[in-house]
Design an enzyme around this catalytic site. Structure first.
Site, PDB file in Angstrom:
ATOM      1  N   CYS A   1       0.238  -0.889  -0.005  1.00 23.29           N
ATOM      2  CA  CYS A   1       0.369  -0.553  -0.146  1.00 23.29           C
ATOM      3  C   CYS A   1       0.912   1.590   0.015  1.00 23.29           C
ATOM      4  CB  CYS A   1      -1.276   0.288   0.901  1.00 23.29           C
ATOM      5  SG  CYS A   1      -0.534  -0.434   2.409  1.00 23.29           S
TER       6      CYS A   1
ATOM      7  N   HIS B   1      -0.813   6.935   5.165  1.00 22.20           N
ATOM      8  CA  HIS B   1      -0.002   6.019   5.066  1.00 22.20           C
ATOM      9  C   HIS B   1       1.149   6.470   4.709  1.00 22.20           C
ATOM     10  CE1 HIS B   1       0.986   0.968   5.867  1.00 22.20           C
ATOM     11  NE2 HIS B   1       1.931   2.175   6.977  1.00 22.20           N
TER      12      HIS B   1
END
Length: 513
Positions: free
Chosen positions: A118, A174
């Site tokens: 990710c 993130h």
């Protein structure tokens, strides 16, 4: 020069120091050159169907923000660890009617690639550049990580905001959390709501017992299932939007990433699924689908749906190996289904890197299937071109403008996919040929023809040594352009530069003399 021609050259953008040109390519096109040269063409092409004057379209070269109504609103939606097949229109038993409707009325991107995990995918989306260029190609930013997406990279929301957009984010970031300089508000978003790390408890909004829930730069506390809250925030942003500006809304869900959790009413929808993990996983995807439906309804109520491009993708393939489930301990069978594609998240096989994805814009994108090659790095130049945007810094893009291919049915200008390159392994695709090269001992080389073998079952490396050699040469070339992985540097820091660990006083006392 037309933007498609620029896109074709953009694949080989180079400067002498960092990006050696491929054989036969002598032109050097920077990020600024490519996007600015395409601005007028982009605005005039979009303006014509809605009746804007040629004079207005001609303003694009010097006043991108003045294009006003010709700039589309953009809603970019990212699911987290969703399997390729785990969506209704790919034949899943998971019900996704809202997503299916958008896909049916738009372009289904059936050869759309992302990074295998990710953080690198989100980096590629935000920069239009392969993560190997700036050290983000390995793993994800861990909870203890102090690094983030380097601050000298210009991000998509910065580019769009400079072009006059209101920029808003709801969901998972993130891309760095240890310093506020890495946070969304400091990287181009006018507003941010959500979590900064990679995995949180979906109800407690915490990672390792530490709260990770923010509005802009301030921590907040509130109850609720995170993905429902992300959708509600997206609707609030749309409802409050001043239509004098175009809107860029980045909606990044944390579902169906672990921990597998969902509200009871959604779990009840899947009582027919016996496996608990699969039942919860399906429920999490249904939450996403409902919230997407709410977002579309808000756009329609606001009267801006027809001038809104909606993009949907997963950040990587579904998890099929417990090594890549994240911080949560998962017992039982992993629930993701990547269909015919081999393996899943964390690997360079198709199951880890081929993402479910589509684009929808009423009247601008014809319904159908787009089978041309496309990579997540292509999103930045494609969206920036539509926005008439200009970048803030001159760094060559790896992405290519896909709008002519998506909107006009032209062939994809992309012939190469760079899956990833790091000090231990690399994978590239040229046409239908794909090479995976694990350089760690024992070395492993795999060659596949994806046109004949999409499941990557037959290794043809021994039969086609010349093809292996050519693709190895390309991987080696990319490796010479690679920055050292920041995660490995962080691992060294955590291993060798942390304080001495000694026994507790209680342990010392119990040991005696």
């Amino acid at each position: 020069m037309e933007r498609r021609e620029l896109a074709e050259q953009g694949r080989n953008m180079s400067n002498d120091r960092d990006f050696p040109a491929e054989a036969g390519v002598t032109s050097k096109i920077t990020r600024r050159d490519a996007l600015m040269a395409g601005t007028a063409a982009a605005v005039s092409r979009i303006a014509a169907p809605i009746g804007l004057s040629g004079a207005l379209a001609g303003l694009a070269g010097g006043q991108a923000a003045a294009a006003g109504p010709s700039q589309p609103n953009i809603v970019f939606i990212v699911a987290d660890d969703q399997g390729w097949k785990d969506i209704g229109y790919h034949g899943s038993d998971i019900k996704t009617p809202n997503i299916d409707k958008l896909a049916a009325e738009g372009a289904k991107l059936e050869e759309y690639y992302v990074q295998p995990m990710c953080t690198p995918t989100r980096c590629a989306l935000m920069t239009g550049r392969y993560p190997l260029r700036y050290g983000m190609q390995v793993g994800v930013v861990p909870a203890a990580g102090t690094y983030g997406l380097p601050l000298d990279e210009t991000l998509l929301p910065q580019i769009l905001r400079d072009a006059g957009y209101q920029t808003a984010m709801s969901g998972k970031w993130h891309l760095g959390h240890a310093k506020t300089a890495y946070w969304p508000k400091q990287r181009g978003f006018d507003s941010f709501y959500g979590a900064t790390v990679g995995e949180i408890d979906h109800f407690k909004h915490a990672a390792h017992g530490i709260a990770d829930w923010y509005r802009n730069n301030k921590p907040i506390k509130e109850p609720g299932f995170d993905n429902t809250l992300f959708g509600q925030e997206a609707v609030r942003v749309i409802n409050a939007h001043d239509q004098k500006k175009p809107l860029f809304l980045y909606l990044a869900f944390t579902a169906p990433h672990t921990p597998f959790q969902a509200p009871k009413e959604y779990l009840d929808r899947y009582k027919n699924i016996a496996d608990e993990n699969r039942r919860t996983y399906a429920a999490m995807i249904s939450v996403i689908d409902d919230e997407i439906g709410n977002v579309v309804a808000a756009l329609e109520k606001k009267g801006i749906r027809d001038n809104t491009l909606i993009v949907f993708m997963s950040d990587n393939g579904g998890v099929v190996n417990s090594m890549f489930t994240g911080d949560s301990k998962v017992s039982g069978k992993l629930p993701a289904d990547n269909g015919p594609y081999r393996d899943g998240k964390g690997t360079l096989y198709e199951g880890g890197t081929r993402s479910v994805a589509f684009m929808n814009w009423p009247g601008k994108i014809k319904p159908g299937v787009f089978n041309g090659l496309m990579h997540v790095v292509d999103m930045l130049p494609t969206l920036a071109g539509l926005a008439g945007a200009k970048p803030g810094k001159d760094k060559p893009l790896d992405g290519m403008d896909m709008w002519p291919a998506i909107s006009e049915g032209k062939p994809s200008p992309r012939t190469e996919i760079v899956y990833n390159v790091d000090p231990m392994a690399g994978a590239v695709r040229e046409g239908e040929w794909k090479l995976l090269w694990s350089a760690t001992l024992p070395q492993k080389i795999e060659l596949f023809n994806l046109a004949q073998d999409k499941s990557e079952a037959a290794n043809l490396a021994d039969k086609y040594p010349d093809k292996v050699k050519a693709l190895q040469t390309r991987i080696t070339e990319l490796a010479t352009q690679m920055k050292p992985p920041l995660l490995l540097m962080e691992a060294v820091r955590l291993t060798y530069f942390t304080p001495l660990v000694t026994p507790s006083p209680e342990d010392m006392f119990a040991a005696g003399d």
